[in-house]
Design an enzyme around this catalytic site. Structure first.
Site, PDB file in Angstrom:
ATOM      1  N   ASP A 170       5.344  -4.236   2.470  1.00  0.00           N
ATOM      2  CA  ASP A 170       5.044  -3.362   3.404  1.00  0.00           C
ATOM      3  C   ASP A 170       5.530  -4.098   4.874  1.00  0.00           C
ATOM      4  OD1 ASP A 170       2.845  -1.363   4.564  1.00  0.00           O
ATOM      5  OD2 ASP A 170       2.740  -3.128   5.611  1.00  0.00           O
ATOM      6  N   HIS A 227      -0.637   3.283   4.100  1.00  0.00           N
ATOM      7  CA  HIS A 227       0.388   2.335   3.668  1.00  0.00           C
ATOM      8  C   HIS A 227       0.390   2.373   2.139  1.00  0.00           C
ATOM      9  CE1 HIS A 227       0.992   0.215   7.583  1.00  0.00           C
ATOM     10  NE2 HIS A 227      -0.041   0.841   7.805  1.00  0.00           N
TER      11      HIS A 227
END
Length: 476
Positions: free
Chosen positions: A116, A16
């Site tokens: 995110d 990520h």
């Protein structure tokens, strides 16, 4: 006027964090629009993860790019969670006051907050501050479509998905077997399922969704999202497919040992087995893999990791004596290499000796494989990888299907691995089709990010929208 900044809020997992940072750096390189990056760093919940993140940040700070890292105050992680999705979502929410304070305290115009996809609880902060908000989706458009469609499925499917008659309908995808859905969706009473539905709903509140894919890779599903078919006719936020977002390290003076070994092998003769930063095997499964590889007769490079230490989550370096059958290394020394620690996957996939890839199917690994035109055999282990495996085989045609026993913790028998390796590497019709399609995708990926390509233009549109957002004054 001070250079406007784009505030990035990643989670700490390498897949990520590094993907979002690389996407941000591509924004910095856009011509005609001056933007800087401000990265808000949440302290990871373990010391091991904190050390890894600190290493990534040190390297980025040394790059000379206009990136400012702000360490948010540490918060006590929740201890009563059921699974990782619930843990991350709740842990992120605890940072809301610190995120609000950090953004309010910036001296330059704020173009946008990019979060995110596990951070949608912080959309409330962006709304309070009147800052445009975007989601960075590190996985593919297929998984995004499922997220967006899940609130609809939640209302329409009243039983557990595995109790359904027939397939799951996700617009833009072939009918999806329930067994290909992510594990958290298999129990609707589980808090992780509830968080999936929550995030899917909140994506609709954003100003846009940035996806690490290329339009050419997932045309139908991107069209289905854009047309509102995933969201019951309600138009979804603008989708920006800017991928493949892949970071490449500068070449080293001395090639890695795995790469040097590949240099002694014939072209397209080696199958790579590598299972990401979280993939590991116990001895029973490793024995099955060893037998399957040996019986296949094909050359192999196997990156084998061992189980985590008690209480840990990260794989350890493999103890080959404990994990492999007696005599396996000696019998296969002329055809195979077992590597017991982290290996440079991109450099390996780039080598001409690699002809196939047995992978866990994490999206970053998939994109790397497509970038180099290597066909795959997906062996999903966790997260969204079962859906990725389905998409690679049924949607893209770049992979050979593998029978994975999900009820036995994704166990694969030796005979099945032998069959898959022979199919992938041996030149049968199924293997050849996957190889040809992978080469087509290689060309599509590279054209997409070149000037004038689909991803290049999507990134340009995003840059222009972000720059417009900088004209809005942040509320204090």
């Amino acid at each position: 006027m001070a250079t406007p900044t784009v505030v990035l809020l990643p989670v700490w997992g390498t897949g990520h964090l590094m993907s979002m940072l690389e996407a941000g750096k591509r924004l910095l390189r856009r011509r005609g629009r001056a933007l800087s990056l401000t990265v808000l760093v949440m302290r990871p919940p373990t010391e091991q993860l904190a050390s890894e993140v600190a290493g990534h940040i040190s390297r980025e700070e040394a790059s000379g790019l206009d990136i400012c890292f702000i360490q948010l105050p540490a918060v006590a992680p929740p201890v009563d969670h059921v699974g990782i999705e619930e843990f991350v979502s709740r842990f992120v929410l605890l940072h809301a006051p610190h995120v609000r304070a950090a953004i309010s305290g910036l001296a330059c115009p704020v173009a946008a907050l990019v979060i995110d996809f596990f951070c949608t609880t912080l959309l409330d902060v962006s709304r309070e501050l009147a800052v445009p908000a975007y989601v960075y989706f590190t996985s593919n458009a297929a998984m995004l479509a499922l997220f967006l469609h899940l609130p609809v499925l939640h209302e329409e499917v009243t039983v557990e998905f595995e109790e359904m008659e027939g397939m799951v309908d996700v617009p833009g995808l072939p009918p999806v077997p329930p067994s290909s859905l992510p594990l958290p969706l298999m129990d609707k009473k589980n808090p992780n399922y509830t968080w999936f539905v929550y995030h899917g709903r909140r994506f609709m509140e954003t100003d846009g969704i940035i996806v690490n894919t290329a339009a050419e890779l997932e045309q139908r599903v991107i069209a289905a999202i854009a047309d509102g078919r995933c969201t019951h006719g309600v138009r979804a936020p603008t989708i920006y497919p800017i991928g493949p977002v892949i970071s490449f390290n500068p070449p080293t003076n001395q090639p890695h040992e795995c790469v040097r070994w590949l240099g002694t092998q014939p072209p397209a003769s080696v199958v790579l087995l590598c299972f990401g930063s979280g993939g590991f095997f116990t001895a029973p499964q490793a024995h099955e893999i060893a037998r399957g590889l040996e019986h296949s007769g094909h050359r192999f490079l196997w990156v084998l990791r061992g189980p985590p230490v008690p209480g840990g989550r990260k794989p350890t370096d493999a103890n080959l004596e404990e994990l492999l059958p007696d005599g396996f290394l000696e019998r296969t020394k002329d055809k195979g290499l077992v590597w017991p620690t982290i290996a440079p996957q991109k450099e390996i996939l780039a080598h001409s000796a690699v002809g196939g890839f047995v992978t866990h199917g994490g999206w970053n690994s998939v994109l790397e494989s497509l970038w180099f035109g290597v066909p795959m055999a997906p062996w999903p282990l966790y997260a969204e990888q079962h859906l990725n495996a389905f998409v690679l085989v049924a949607g893209m045609g770049v992979a050979v299907a593998m029978k994975v026993d999900r009820k036995r913790k994704n166990f694969v028998e030796a005979a099945e691995l032998e069959r898959v390796v022979k199919t992938l590497m041996g030149g049968g019709e199924e293997g050849w089709k996957a190889r040809e399609k992978a080469m087509e995708m290689k060309a599509a990926c590279r054209m997409a990010v070149e000037e004038g390509g689909s991803s290049y233009c999507a990134l340009q549109r995003l840059s222009e929208e972000l720059y417009k957002g900088a004209a809005v004054e942040v509320k204090k």
